[in-house]
Design a protein around this motif. Structure first.
Motif, PDB file in Angstrom:
ATOM      1  N   SER A  97      39.454  36.327  36.082  1.00  0.00           N
ATOM      2  CA  SER A  97      40.374  37.437  36.331  1.00  0.00           C
ATOM      3  C   SER A  97      41.427  37.064  37.383  1.00  0.00           C
ATOM      4  O   SER A  97      42.290  36.244  37.094  1.00  0.00           O
ATOM      5  CB  SER A  97      39.565  38.683  36.695  1.00  0.00           C
ATOM      6  N   MET A  98      41.348  37.581  38.613  1.00  0.00           N
ATOM      7  CA  MET A  98      42.328  37.175  39.632  1.00  0.00           C
ATOM      8  C   MET A  98      42.303  35.656  39.837  1.00  0.00           C
ATOM      9  O   MET A  98      43.344  35.037  40.102  1.00  0.00           O
ATOM     10  CB  MET A  98      42.037  37.899  40.952  1.00  0.00           C
ATOM     11  N   PHE A 114      38.540  39.441  41.775  1.00  0.00           N
ATOM     12  CA  PHE A 114      38.686  40.507  42.784  1.00  0.00           C
ATOM     13  C   PHE A 114      37.622  41.578  42.579  1.00  0.00           C
ATOM     14  O   PHE A 114      37.405  41.991  41.419  1.00  0.00           O
ATOM     15  CB  PHE A 114      40.074  41.132  42.630  1.00  0.00           C
ATOM     16  N   ARG A 161      47.477  49.950  42.406  1.00  0.00           N
ATOM     17  CA  ARG A 161      46.995  48.913  43.337  1.00  0.00           C
ATOM     18  C   ARG A 161      47.387  49.287  44.771  1.00  0.00           C
ATOM     19  O   ARG A 161      46.621  49.106  45.705  1.00  0.00           O
ATOM     20  CB  ARG A 161      47.613  47.555  42.996  1.00  0.00           C
ATOM     21  N   GLN A 165      33.352  46.946  36.061  1.00  0.00           N
ATOM     22  CA  GLN A 165      33.306  45.539  35.661  1.00  0.00           C
ATOM     23  C   GLN A 165      32.066  45.144  34.865  1.00  0.00           C
ATOM     24  O   GLN A 165      32.054  44.074  34.252  1.00  0.00           O
ATOM     25  CB  GLN A 165      33.436  44.638  36.903  1.00  0.00           C
ATOM     26  N   TYR A 204      44.676  34.189  37.564  1.00  0.00           N
ATOM     27  CA  TYR A 204      46.074  34.320  38.021  1.00  0.00           C
ATOM     28  C   TYR A 204      46.396  33.190  39.012  1.00  0.00           C
ATOM     29  O   TYR A 204      47.494  32.631  39.012  1.00  0.00           O
ATOM     30  CB  TYR A 204      46.345  35.662  38.720  1.00  0.00           C
ATOM     31  N   HIS A 218      33.370  42.768  32.098  1.00  0.00           N
ATOM     32  CA  HIS A 218      34.367  41.973  32.820  1.00  0.00           C
ATOM     33  C   HIS A 218      33.739  40.835  33.636  1.00  0.00           C
ATOM     34  O   HIS A 218      34.448  39.985  34.159  1.00  0.00           O
ATOM     35  CB  HIS A 218      35.150  42.915  33.740  1.00  0.00           C
TER      36      HIS A 218
HETATM   37  C1  MLT Z   1      39.582  40.916  38.844  1.00  0.00           C
HETATM   38  O1  MLT Z   1      38.463  41.005  38.322  1.00  0.00           O
HETATM   39  O2  MLT Z   1      39.913  39.918  39.506  1.00  0.00           O
HETATM   40  C2  MLT Z   1      40.525  42.075  38.695  1.00  0.00           C
HETATM   41  O3  MLT Z   1      40.080  42.943  37.707  1.00  0.00           O
HETATM   42  C3  MLT Z   1      41.902  41.584  38.381  1.00  0.00           C
HETATM   43  C4  MLT Z   1      42.916  42.683  38.312  1.00  0.00           C
HETATM   44  O4  MLT Z   1      42.712  43.756  38.885  1.00  0.00           O
HETATM   45  O5  MLT Z   1      43.966  42.457  37.677  1.00  0.00           O
END
Ligand code: MLT
Length: 254
Positions: free
Chosen positions: A88-89, A25, A126, A149, A92, A234
Protein backbone atom coordinates in the motif's frame (compact mmCIF):
# COMPACT_ATOMS: atom_id res chain seq x y z
CA UNK A 1 19.31 -0.82 15.18
CA UNK A 2 19.07 2.77 13.88
CA UNK A 3 21.54 3.82 11.26
CA UNK A 4 20.86 3.87 7.51
CA UNK A 5 18.52 6.71 6.57
CA UNK A 6 17.75 7.20 10.29
CA UNK A 7 15.65 4.04 10.17
CA UNK A 8 15.35 1.04 12.44
CA UNK A 9 15.13 -2.27 10.63
CA UNK A 10 15.24 -6.06 10.73
CA UNK A 11 17.77 -7.95 8.67
CA UNK A 12 17.66 -11.72 8.36
CA UNK A 13 19.24 -14.32 6.09
CA UNK A 14 22.22 -13.95 3.82
CA UNK A 15 23.39 -14.37 0.26
CA UNK A 16 23.52 -12.41 -2.98
CA UNK A 17 19.78 -12.12 -3.38
CA UNK A 18 18.27 -9.32 -1.36
CA UNK A 19 14.61 -8.49 -0.75
CA UNK A 20 13.52 -5.21 0.81
CA UNK A 21 10.04 -5.21 2.39
CA UNK A 22 8.29 -1.86 2.89
CA UNK A 23 5.24 -1.64 5.13
CA UNK A 24 2.06 0.42 4.63
CA UNK A 25 0.14 2.96 6.72
CA UNK A 26 -0.05 3.20 9.77
CA UNK A 27 1.86 0.00 10.34
CA UNK A 28 5.43 -1.23 10.75
CA UNK A 29 7.83 -3.96 9.62
CA UNK A 30 5.95 -6.33 11.95
CA UNK A 31 3.37 -6.95 9.21
CA UNK A 32 6.05 -8.87 7.32
CA UNK A 33 7.06 -11.16 10.20
CA UNK A 34 6.00 -14.38 8.46
CA UNK A 35 7.68 -13.41 5.18
CA UNK A 36 10.92 -12.39 6.92
CA UNK A 37 11.05 -15.73 8.73
CA UNK A 38 10.21 -17.90 5.71
CA UNK A 39 12.18 -16.04 3.03
CA UNK A 40 15.35 -15.56 5.06
CA UNK A 41 16.19 -19.24 4.45
CA UNK A 42 16.82 -18.39 0.79
CA UNK A 43 17.45 -14.64 0.71
CA UNK A 44 18.78 -11.70 2.65
CA UNK A 45 15.60 -9.97 3.80
CA UNK A 46 15.55 -6.37 5.02
CA UNK A 47 12.43 -4.93 6.62
CA UNK A 48 12.68 -1.34 7.90
CA UNK A 49 10.23 0.82 9.80
CA UNK A 50 9.51 4.00 7.85
CA UNK A 51 10.01 7.26 9.77
CA UNK A 52 7.37 7.82 12.44
CA UNK A 53 6.30 4.15 12.50
CA UNK A 54 7.37 1.20 14.64
CA UNK A 55 10.79 1.96 16.11
CA UNK A 56 11.91 4.60 13.59
CA UNK A 57 11.89 8.20 14.82
CA UNK A 58 10.90 11.26 12.78
CA UNK A 59 8.31 11.59 10.07
CA UNK A 60 7.88 11.05 6.36
CA UNK A 61 8.14 14.38 4.50
CA UNK A 62 7.25 12.94 1.09
CA UNK A 63 7.21 9.61 -0.72
CA UNK A 64 10.51 10.66 -2.35
CA UNK A 65 12.10 11.43 1.05
CA UNK A 66 11.00 8.01 2.32
CA UNK A 67 12.50 6.41 -0.81
CA UNK A 68 15.78 8.26 -0.22
CA UNK A 69 15.87 6.98 3.38
CA UNK A 70 15.54 3.43 2.06
CA UNK A 71 18.21 3.95 -0.61
CA UNK A 72 20.56 5.27 2.07
CA UNK A 73 19.84 2.23 4.24
CA UNK A 74 20.49 -0.12 1.32
CA UNK A 75 23.75 1.75 0.51
CA UNK A 76 24.91 1.29 4.08
CA UNK A 77 24.09 -2.40 3.89
CA UNK A 78 26.12 -2.65 0.68
CA UNK A 79 23.11 -3.53 -1.48
CA UNK A 80 23.37 -1.85 -4.85
CA UNK A 81 20.63 -3.76 -6.65
CA UNK A 82 17.76 -5.50 -4.90
CA UNK A 83 14.22 -6.79 -5.22
CA UNK A 84 11.64 -4.83 -3.22
CA UNK A 85 8.01 -5.28 -2.26
CA UNK A 86 5.80 -2.52 -0.91
CA UNK A 87 2.47 -2.77 0.84
CA UNK A 88 0.00 0.00 0.00
CA UNK A 89 1.84 3.18 1.12
CA UNK A 90 5.03 1.11 0.83
CA UNK A 91 4.14 0.66 -2.85
CA UNK A 92 3.83 4.44 -3.27
CA UNK A 93 7.33 4.75 -1.77
CA UNK A 94 8.69 2.16 -4.21
CA UNK A 95 7.14 3.99 -7.17
CA UNK A 96 9.01 7.08 -5.94
CA UNK A 97 12.20 5.01 -5.62
CA UNK A 98 11.85 3.76 -9.16
CA UNK A 99 11.53 7.37 -10.37
CA UNK A 100 14.55 8.50 -8.34
CA UNK A 101 16.87 5.56 -8.95
CA UNK A 102 15.54 3.32 -11.73
CA UNK A 103 18.67 1.14 -11.80
CA UNK A 104 18.49 0.06 -8.12
CA UNK A 105 15.45 -2.23 -8.30
CA UNK A 106 15.84 -5.69 -9.84
CA UNK A 107 12.24 -6.82 -9.25
CA UNK A 108 9.14 -5.28 -7.75
CA UNK A 109 6.30 -6.62 -5.62
CA UNK A 110 3.19 -4.42 -5.40
CA UNK A 111 1.08 -5.67 -2.52
CA UNK A 112 -2.46 -4.30 -2.03
CA UNK A 113 -1.46 -0.98 -3.51
CA UNK A 114 -2.43 1.38 -6.30
CA UNK A 115 -0.73 3.63 -8.85
CA UNK A 116 -3.23 6.49 -8.98
CA UNK A 117 -2.86 9.63 -6.89
CA UNK A 118 -5.55 10.74 -4.42
CA UNK A 119 -8.86 12.28 -5.45
CA UNK A 120 -9.72 15.67 -3.93
CA UNK A 121 -12.16 13.93 -1.61
CA UNK A 122 -9.51 11.50 -0.34
CA UNK A 123 -7.06 14.38 0.22
CA UNK A 124 -9.68 16.11 2.33
CA UNK A 125 -10.40 13.07 4.45
CA UNK A 126 -6.66 12.48 4.95
CA UNK A 127 -6.30 16.05 6.26
CA UNK A 128 -9.17 15.45 8.68
CA UNK A 129 -7.54 12.24 9.86
CA UNK A 130 -4.16 13.98 10.24
CA UNK A 131 -5.74 16.66 12.45
CA UNK A 132 -7.55 14.04 14.49
CA UNK A 133 -4.32 12.11 15.06
CA UNK A 134 -2.57 15.28 16.25
CA UNK A 135 -5.46 16.16 18.59
CA UNK A 136 -6.35 12.71 19.93
CA UNK A 137 -3.40 10.42 19.31
CA UNK A 138 -3.54 7.17 17.37
CA UNK A 139 -6.01 5.14 19.46
CA UNK A 140 -8.90 5.83 17.06
CA UNK A 141 -6.76 4.37 14.26
CA UNK A 142 -6.04 1.26 16.34
CA UNK A 143 -9.80 0.76 16.35
CA UNK A 144 -10.48 1.82 12.76
CA UNK A 145 -7.63 0.21 10.83
CA UNK A 146 -8.27 -3.47 11.61
CA UNK A 147 -11.91 -2.92 10.58
CA UNK A 148 -10.83 -1.28 7.32
CA UNK A 149 -7.86 -3.45 6.51
CA UNK A 150 -8.81 -6.98 7.60
CA UNK A 151 -11.57 -9.17 6.18
CA UNK A 152 -14.69 -9.59 8.34
CA UNK A 153 -14.37 -12.68 10.52
CA UNK A 154 -10.58 -12.37 10.91
CA UNK A 155 -9.19 -14.23 13.95
CA UNK A 156 -9.21 -11.99 17.05
CA UNK A 157 -5.45 -12.56 17.59
CA UNK A 158 -4.69 -11.05 14.20
CA UNK A 159 -7.01 -8.10 14.85
CA UNK A 160 -5.21 -7.56 18.17
CA UNK A 161 -1.81 -7.77 16.51
CA UNK A 162 -2.75 -5.08 13.99
CA UNK A 163 -4.06 -2.87 16.82
CA UNK A 164 -0.80 -3.30 18.71
CA UNK A 165 1.23 -2.35 15.61
CA UNK A 166 -0.90 0.78 14.97
CA UNK A 167 -0.50 1.91 18.60
CA UNK A 168 3.26 2.12 18.09
CA UNK A 169 2.90 4.82 15.42
CA UNK A 170 3.65 8.39 16.51
CA UNK A 171 0.80 10.92 15.98
CA UNK A 172 3.20 13.31 14.19
CA UNK A 173 4.38 10.42 12.01
CA UNK A 174 0.80 9.48 11.16
CA UNK A 175 -0.16 13.07 10.29
CA UNK A 176 2.97 13.59 8.16
CA UNK A 177 2.47 10.32 6.28
CA UNK A 178 -1.17 11.19 5.53
CA UNK A 179 -0.11 14.57 4.12
CA UNK A 180 2.75 13.00 2.15
CA UNK A 181 0.37 10.42 0.64
CA UNK A 182 -2.09 13.18 -0.29
CA UNK A 183 0.71 15.06 -2.07
CA UNK A 184 2.09 12.04 -3.94
CA UNK A 185 2.55 11.93 -7.69
CA UNK A 186 0.34 9.77 -9.88
CA UNK A 187 2.42 6.68 -10.71
CA UNK A 188 0.18 5.54 -13.57
CA UNK A 189 2.53 6.90 -16.29
CA UNK A 190 5.35 4.85 -14.74
CA UNK A 191 3.59 1.50 -15.14
CA UNK A 192 4.32 0.93 -18.84
CA UNK A 193 8.02 1.72 -18.24
CA UNK A 194 8.51 -1.03 -15.63
CA UNK A 195 10.94 -3.23 -17.53
CA UNK A 196 11.65 -5.54 -14.59
CA UNK A 197 9.87 -8.57 -13.12
CA UNK A 198 6.76 -7.40 -11.27
CA UNK A 199 4.25 -9.29 -9.19
CA UNK A 200 1.00 -7.60 -8.21
CA UNK A 201 -0.50 -9.22 -5.11
CA UNK A 202 -4.01 -8.26 -4.08
CA UNK A 203 -6.71 -9.23 -1.61
CA UNK A 204 -9.97 -10.17 -3.31
CA UNK A 205 -11.86 -8.78 -0.27
CA UNK A 206 -9.90 -5.50 -0.06
CA UNK A 207 -12.47 -2.73 0.58
CA UNK A 208 -9.86 -0.03 -0.11
CA UNK A 209 -8.76 -0.99 -3.63
CA UNK A 210 -11.39 -2.13 -6.15
CA UNK A 211 -10.49 -5.29 -8.07
CA UNK A 212 -10.91 -3.47 -11.39
CA UNK A 213 -8.27 -0.92 -10.38
CA UNK A 214 -5.81 -3.69 -9.46
CA UNK A 215 -6.49 -5.47 -12.74
CA UNK A 216 -5.94 -2.26 -14.72
CA UNK A 217 -2.67 -1.60 -12.88
CA UNK A 218 -1.37 -5.12 -13.56
CA UNK A 219 -2.47 -4.92 -17.22
CA UNK A 220 -0.55 -1.66 -17.70
CA UNK A 221 2.75 -3.22 -16.53
CA UNK A 222 4.57 -5.27 -19.19
CA UNK A 223 4.80 -8.89 -18.01
CA UNK A 224 3.32 -8.31 -14.53
CA UNK A 225 1.96 -11.38 -12.82
CA UNK A 226 -1.22 -10.89 -10.82
CA UNK A 227 -1.76 -13.04 -7.72
CA UNK A 228 -5.14 -12.89 -6.02
CA UNK A 229 -5.43 -13.76 -2.34
CA UNK A 230 -9.04 -14.88 -2.31
CA UNK A 231 -9.53 -14.70 1.46
CA UNK A 232 -7.62 -11.52 2.16
CA UNK A 233 -8.65 -7.89 2.44
CA UNK A 234 -5.94 -5.19 2.61
CA UNK A 235 -3.33 -7.05 4.72
CA UNK A 236 -2.74 -10.04 2.47
CA UNK A 237 0.75 -10.70 3.89
CA UNK A 238 -0.86 -11.39 7.29
CA UNK A 239 -4.16 -12.84 6.12
CA UNK A 240 -2.74 -15.24 3.54
CA UNK A 241 0.93 -15.26 4.51
CA UNK A 242 2.00 -18.39 2.60
CA UNK A 243 0.58 -17.26 -0.71
CA UNK A 244 2.30 -13.89 -0.38
CA UNK A 245 5.56 -15.52 0.70
CA UNK A 246 5.53 -17.87 -2.30
CA UNK A 247 4.80 -15.06 -4.75
CA UNK A 248 7.62 -12.93 -3.31
CA UNK A 249 10.06 -15.84 -3.28
CA UNK A 250 9.49 -16.50 -6.98
CA UNK A 251 9.98 -12.81 -7.69
CA UNK A 252 13.19 -12.43 -5.71
CA UNK A 253 14.93 -15.58 -6.96
CA UNK A 254 14.22 -15.02 -10.65
C1 MLT B 1 -1.98 1.76 3.47
O1 MLT B 1 -2.36 0.62 3.80
O2 MLT B 1 -0.78 2.05 3.41
C2 MLT B 1 -3.03 2.79 3.18
O3 MLT B 1 -4.28 2.20 3.03
C3 MLT B 1 -2.67 3.57 1.96
C4 MLT B 1 -3.62 4.69 1.67
O4 MLT B 1 -4.33 5.16 2.57
O5 MLT B 1 -3.66 5.12 0.50
Amino acid sequence: MTRGGGLDWTEKGSGDRVLLLVHGFPLSREIWEEQVEALSHDLQVIAPDLRGFGASPGRIESMEAAARDLLELMDQLGCRKFAAAGHSMGGYVLFAMRRLAPDRLSALGLVCTRAAADSEETKKSREEMARRAMELGVEFLADLMPRRQLAPGTAPELVEKVRRIVRRAAPEGVAAALRAMAARTDATPLLSTLDLPVVVIAGRRDPLIPAAETEAMAAAIPSARLVWCENAAHLAMMEEPRLVTDALRLLAVR
